[in-house]
Design an enzyme around this catalytic site. Sequence first.
Site, PDB file in Angstrom:
ATOM      1  N   GLU A 146      21.667  29.614  12.701  1.00 51.77           N
ATOM      2  CA  GLU A 146      22.668  30.229  11.819  1.00 51.77           C
ATOM      3  C   GLU A 146      22.050  30.356  10.446  1.00 51.77           C
ATOM      4  OE1 GLU A 146      26.631  28.453  11.777  1.00 51.77           O
ATOM      5  OE2 GLU A 146      26.666  28.639   9.589  1.00 51.77           O
ATOM      6  N   GLU A 151      27.856  31.982   0.415  1.00 52.13           N
ATOM      7  CA  GLU A 151      28.929  31.104   0.890  1.00 52.13           C
ATOM      8  C   GLU A 151      29.235  30.045  -0.156  1.00 52.13           C
ATOM      9  OE1 GLU A 151      29.589  28.455   4.878  1.00 52.13           O
ATOM     10  OE2 GLU A 151      27.638  28.269   3.947  1.00 52.13           O
TER      11      GLU A 151
END
Length: 347
Positions: A146, A151
Amino acid sequence: MVPSIVKAGVVALSLAVASVHAAEYTLDPTDVYAGAAFFDMWNFITENDPTGGFVDYQSQAQAQAKSLIGFNSAKNRSFIGADYSTVLSPIQTATNRGRASVRIESKKNYTRGLFVADLYHAPANVCGTWPSFWTVNHENYPEWGEIDIFENINENTASLHTLHTTAGCTVAANQGATRQTSTEQSYNCDDQATTGPFGTTQSQYQGCSATSTTANSYGSGFNNQGGGTVVMEWSTHFIKMWTFAPGAVPANILSETPDTSTWGLPSFDTEGGNCTMNDHFQAHNMVFDLTFCGTYAGQSYFWEQTSCYKNNPTAYATCADYVAANPSVYANAYWIINSVKVYQWQY
Ligand SMILES: *[C@@H]1O[C@H](CO)[C@@H](O)[C@H](O)[C@H]1NC(C)=O
Ligand SMILES: *[C@@H]1O[C@H](CO)[C@@H](O)[C@H](O)[C@H]1NC(C)=O
Ligand SMILES: *[C@@H]1O[C@H](CO)[C@@H](O)[C@H](O)[C@H]1NC(C)=O
């Protein structure tokens, strides 16, 4: 017999041709996520949030009906928002999954490439939010890795860059000014690890994470400057990331002839670490989402650091208590995406 002078000329010519056709990034039209067809290029994920959020992910039809998605043809850009008018019960059930929002995953998957997201706005950094632009193979996590590009959670003001993998992938010690500008928080990309190289400790599920030091990389700072261009480069040898303010986007990005060697120090760089990209990352879909609370923003350790908790720990003992009761604070919790372009390296 060919006079040697001619041979030399032929050699010189072929070298010149070779250098003209140097390796470069090229852009296939099917890898441009923009314009009126933007939403046709993504799947809308409606399952219960895999990250445990207090969120009710909507189908494309539901999102359209509730005006949670839209395309502005005059501005040529796409909008993805969340419900900001409904007061909910904070008790999560099958019929009260949480605040209505959207998670889209690109229909196409990619192994390597240069991912360039031109964003005009990202979800505001208010209590309870956990937005992300990232890549993953949702069915094969963590084996296929990932990559979290943009974020953070709650009221934080700087973007995080994080990799999550199985065991055997680490990044180098705080790379400081030598390789990257962001500040490394943890070094072991293994999602299960609680210790890293160099005698470091980290939390389970933290992965290898670094905090951006680029000005206005996240939240209201990012939005007040008109967003920015967020880039992730994934090669056989490394993963790098950059964030550019709207006025500072390299000309070769604007001209769709990106040359990463001219961009200066990346914000994040795995080089110098010990991670074989091909062993840990493959077939990723790009994801845009905005969840609420969940295994990160809603963790009591992080929730209790917010002003929303501190100002009213009784009413807002949990993140879901706050998100359920305060819809209007999410009026600015939306993405506006000018485009995402995925370039491939041609030799
Ligand atoms: C919208 O933006 C995309 C990406 O920059 C571009 O390819 C497309 O031509 C634009 N469409 C219009 C109508 O301007
Ligand atoms: C990735 O996309 C290719 C087509 O480009 C497809 O054949 C393959 O099944 C996809 N892999 C996954 C894991 O989705
Ligand atoms: C790097 O990773 C490989 C494969 O996991 C491992 O065998 C090797 O010991 C590691 N090297 C260092 C310096 O950590």
